[in-house]
Write a protein that holds these residues in place. Structure first.
Motif, PDB file in Angstrom:
ATOM      1  N   ARG A   9      -9.741  48.896  55.595  1.00  0.00           N
ATOM      2  CA  ARG A   9     -10.804  49.786  55.136  1.00  0.00           C
ATOM      3  C   ARG A   9     -10.247  51.120  54.630  1.00  0.00           C
ATOM      4  N   TRP A  10      -9.325  51.705  55.433  1.00  0.00           N
ATOM      5  CA  TRP A  10      -8.824  53.034  55.081  1.00  0.00           C
ATOM      6  C   TRP A  10      -7.788  53.015  53.961  1.00  0.00           C
ATOM      7  N   SER A  11      -6.822  52.043  54.062  1.00  0.00           N
ATOM      8  CA  SER A  11      -5.705  52.114  53.121  1.00  0.00           C
ATOM      9  C   SER A  11      -5.880  51.230  51.902  1.00  0.00           C
ATOM     10  N   GLY A  50     -10.731  51.461  50.680  1.00  0.00           N
ATOM     11  CA  GLY A  50     -11.132  52.811  50.233  1.00  0.00           C
ATOM     12  C   GLY A  50     -10.517  53.149  48.888  1.00  0.00           C
ATOM     13  N   ARG A  72     -12.286  53.681  45.243  1.00  0.00           N
ATOM     14  CA  ARG A  72     -12.183  54.928  44.467  1.00  0.00           C
ATOM     15  C   ARG A  72     -11.606  54.645  43.080  1.00  0.00           C
TER      16      ARG A  72
END
Ligand code: G6P
Length: 763
Positions: free
Chosen positions: A187-189, A192, A196
């Motif tokens: 999710r974060w690396s 996301g 973007r």
């Protein structure tokens, strides 16, 4: 994305479970083996001590004692019981709980007695898993019977089950933790940044972002992102080219752009290849600590020629002057450039210090440069320098011949006064090549040129070319007159050509220019914004002034910087009301400082600015700011945009691109150009305030006139000059040069021979 996560989770669960199961299975096996061997060892020890006691009872012959002993051994630490047999296998005593099952001696008893050693095995007895150990019983030396000990092994199975249970619990916890952590990382690396990037690319595609450089933080995907940026830039360029094309079609105009140049050149080359030769290279690799940096020299030549090379994947041959240049080339001294988007080949030629000294600093810049510029600095002609100039021209010729070896009818564009001998050296070996040389500096009148001791060699070298280009017609005329005086030839005055020994050279003007296209739409002159930009510039420089003048030059004695400073002094003297109101910023890029004249000039100009400043300065105001360093295009553009006037006062200049760059930067159609009448640019830019830089008083008057000119007049003049530059921009220069060269009918050796045999082919 959701489907991707589900697949990822299932794969993780299956993967982790299989691996953990394999490990747990191994562990259970190991544990089972170790418990069994423990039991075997324990059974052996217990068996031996029981056998000893049983043998004693047998010796006393007491059946009751034997039964007591046997009965006392049941149900102790997994021991289910024991049985004693005589030599024939008849039971003598059995623990009651086993009486039914062990009435008949198990086979292990016979084995133990026969082999006279214990026999041990795991088996199922009455549906229970047990361990049996049989030992021989002795009376003295003789075997008199057998003893059996039976152990329960159920506890091993229970232990294995416990281990499996723990393993499953562990696997469950691991699976949950790993899945959770993986989902967070994704999710974060990954998710996301991907989201973007997708959003940013969508905005780019829809034209909502003008500069692809405004890239969001893409974390792990940075390298990929840079590729996308390059891709997006190409997309933007293609989009604006298409828009431009549509606009042109609409307007029925024909303006030159990089794309039009590309199309034109590809058509003209007709399958052949283009080779450019210049002293300065377009990319210089330099060491900076442990890394290598690539620098693009601030040169009009690079701006002019790069679109041509990009368009047709040609080869650029130049002096490798960077201290890390050798580290990035292949075994043929070649590399692909531009580094971020390779489109053509750069072939580097290496020079020794001595060669650079004689060929570049010596003959080119202390000899030819002052010879061709009438600026009253004496040329210095050293025999040794000319020898090295010849030597280096031969070296470049060898490199060119090597590069064009496999190309039929190659097109070779030689640049500038560093290579006067090159055209002939190339044509002697490759008469089928089309060779042009563009002379970027003035060509003086024949009397002036005549002081060069090697004028004949230079002219003969140049006449090897099929086409010689100068900036303006008068330089062409001067050259033709020089040819007329120096070598035996026929000048065709009507077509501006020289016929010599079966070879024809065309001489033409090609006024070089800058990159101003229809994209550079006029921006409404927003006074507030311009005023702010100028205030910020002045603030950074630490001065306060109402009016701003700018000059941008390589610090060179041909640029008339002395005369310019004196004109500013005269202006302030004559019109004292401008004192404390007018500041002139001179951007001076140090150049060729290895040559004493250039080195001294820097100090002289500094002293002159200091003298004038001392005379007039007051408070925070100074009349002249002399900024002695290389500035980037962006920095210079900011001064161009903020200035009220730009001073170009060259004593002699082939073209002078500063004059054109200043106008290109003035999208607001403001500002006044004061231009020396001795520049090539003065032929085209008739709306500049033309001055004779030697006439200090008149130049001072021009400064006053510029500051006091009505805004409408300024606008009209800049508008007209920008139109001229737009129509005659750098792409047109390159396009015309290549087109003219490709359309020439050239004489190859083959043709000349056939003509002498009477062929009707015309020259
Ligand atoms: C000026 C001239 C060019 C020349 C260049 C060389 O810009 O107009 O014709 O090629 O100087 O500069 P460099 O720094 O390479 O000696």
């Amino acid at each position: 994305m959701r489907l991707l996560s589900l697949r990822l989770i299932i794969s993780l669960i299956v993967g982790i479970t299989l691996v953990s199961l394999a490990f747990s299975y191994q562990q259970v096996l190991r544990e089972k083996r170790s418990l069994r061997s423990d039991l075997e060892r324990r059974a052996e020890v217990v068996g031996e001590s029981v056998a000893e006691n049983v043998e004693k009872e047998l010796e006393t012959g007491s059946d009751a004692g034997l039964r007591r002993l046997v009965n006392s051994l049941g149900n102790r630490e997994h021991l289910l019981g024991v049985a004693v047999y005589d030599r024939q296998g008849t039971a003598l005593a059995i623990t009651p709980s086993l009486a039914q099952t062990l009435q008949v001696a198990p086979s292990q008893v016979n084995g133990a007695m026969a082999e006279n050693r214990e026999q041990s095995s795991f088996l199922t007895l009455n549906r229970n898993r047990v361990h049996i150990i049989a030992l021989p019983l002795h009376w003295g030396e003789a075997t008199v019977g057998g003893l059996v000990l039976v152990h329960d092994v159920e506890y091993i199975r229970a232990q294995n089950l416990r281990t499996w249970r723990q393993a499953f619990l562990g696997i469950l916890v691991q699976v949950v933790l790993i899945v959770l952590i993986t989902l967070l990382i994704v999710r974060w690396s990954i998710a996301g940044p991907i989201a973007r990037a997708a959003q940013w690319m969508r905005a780019l595609r829809m034209g909502r972002i003008s500069s692809p450089q405004q890239m969001p933080d893409l974390d792990l995907f940075k390298p990929l992102a840079w590729e996308v940026v390059t891709f997006a830039e190409s997309l933007n360029q293609a989009r604006s080219a298409a828009e431009n094309e549509a606009r042109l079609r609409e307007a029925g105009e024909s303006s030159w752009t990089a794309d039009r140049l590309a199309v034109q050149i590809q058509a003209r080359l007709d399958g052949s290849r283009l080779f450019v030769v210049s002293n300065r290279e377009p990319y210089i690799h330099q060491r900076s600590g442990k890394t290598i940096e690539v620098n693009v020299p601030a040169s009009g030549l690079v701006t002019a020629l790069e679109p041509v090379l990009n368009a047709c994947d040609g080869t650029w041959i130049a002096h490798g002057s960077g201290d890390a240049d050798t580290e990035v080339v292949d075994s043929h001294d070649r590399l692909r450039v531009p580094p971020n988007d390779p489109r053509y080949t750069l072939r580097r030629v290496w020079l020794s210090k001595e060669e650079e000294e004689g060929y570049y600093y010596g003959f080119s810049n202390e000899g030819l440069w002052p010879l061709c510029h009438i600026a009253h600095t004496r040329p210095i002609f050293r025999e040794k320098d000319f020898q090295l100039y010849q030597e280096v021209n031969r070296r470049f010729a060898a490199a060119v011949l090597e590069e064009i070896a496999n190309t039929k009818k190659p097109i070779v564009l030689v640049q500038d006064y560093h290579f006067a001998l090159l055209p002939r050296l190339i044509k002697e070996k490759r008469p089928d090549a089309r060779v042009a040389i563009f002379w970027h500096i003035p060509w003086p009148n024949p009397e002036s040129f005549g002081i060069c001791p090697w004028q004949r060699q230079l002219v003969e070298g140049l006449l090897g070319a099929d086409l010689i280009g100068f900036h303006i017609q008068s330089h062409c005329n001067n050259f033709l007159q020089t040819v007329d005086r120096v070598v035996e030839s026929r000048i065709d005055g009507e077509h501006f050509a020289v016929q010599r020994q079966n070879h024809r050279t065309i001489v033409r003007p090609f006024p070089i220019s800058v990159n101003l296209t229809d994209d550079d739409a006029v921006e409404a002159g927003e006074y507030g914004a311009r005023y702010q930009e100028r205030s910020a510039l002045m603030h950074n420089l630490g001065v306060e002034s109402a009016y701003l003048g700018v000059g941008v030059d390589r610090v060179d004695y041909t640029k008339g910087i002395h005369e310019r400073f004196r004109a500013i002094e005269r202006f302030l003297e004559k019109y004292p009301k401008y004192q404390a109101l007018f500041t002139f910023v001179q951007i001076g890029a140090p150049s060729r400082t290895h040559i004493k004249r250039y080195h001294d000039l820097l100090a002289e100009l500094e002293a002159e600015a200091e003298r004038i400043n001392w005379r007039f300065q007051s408070g925070k105001w100074k009349p002249i700011l002399f900024l002695k360093r290389q500035h980037s295009h962006e920095e210079i553009d900011a001064y161009y945009r903020a200035a009220d006037l730009c001073l170009v006062t060259s004593l002699h200049d082939g073209m002078n691109l500063v004059a054109k760059e200043f106008l290109a930067a003035r999208k607001d159609e403001r500002g006044v150009l004061i231009l020396s009448q001795f520049t090539g640019a003065a032929r085209e830019l008739r709306d500049a305030l033309l001055v004779n830089p030697y006439d200090i008083d008149k130049t001072a008057e021009a400064i006053r006139a510029a500051l006091e000119m009505e805004p409408e007049e300024k606008q009209m003049r800049v508008h007209r000059m920008r139109k001229i530059i737009r129509e005659n921009n750098i792409y047109r220069w390159a396009g015309n040069l290549v087109t003219e060269l490709c359309e020439l009918r050239i004489d190859t050796g083959e043709k000349s021979k056939s003509r002498t045999r009477g062929s009707p082919t015309a020259a």
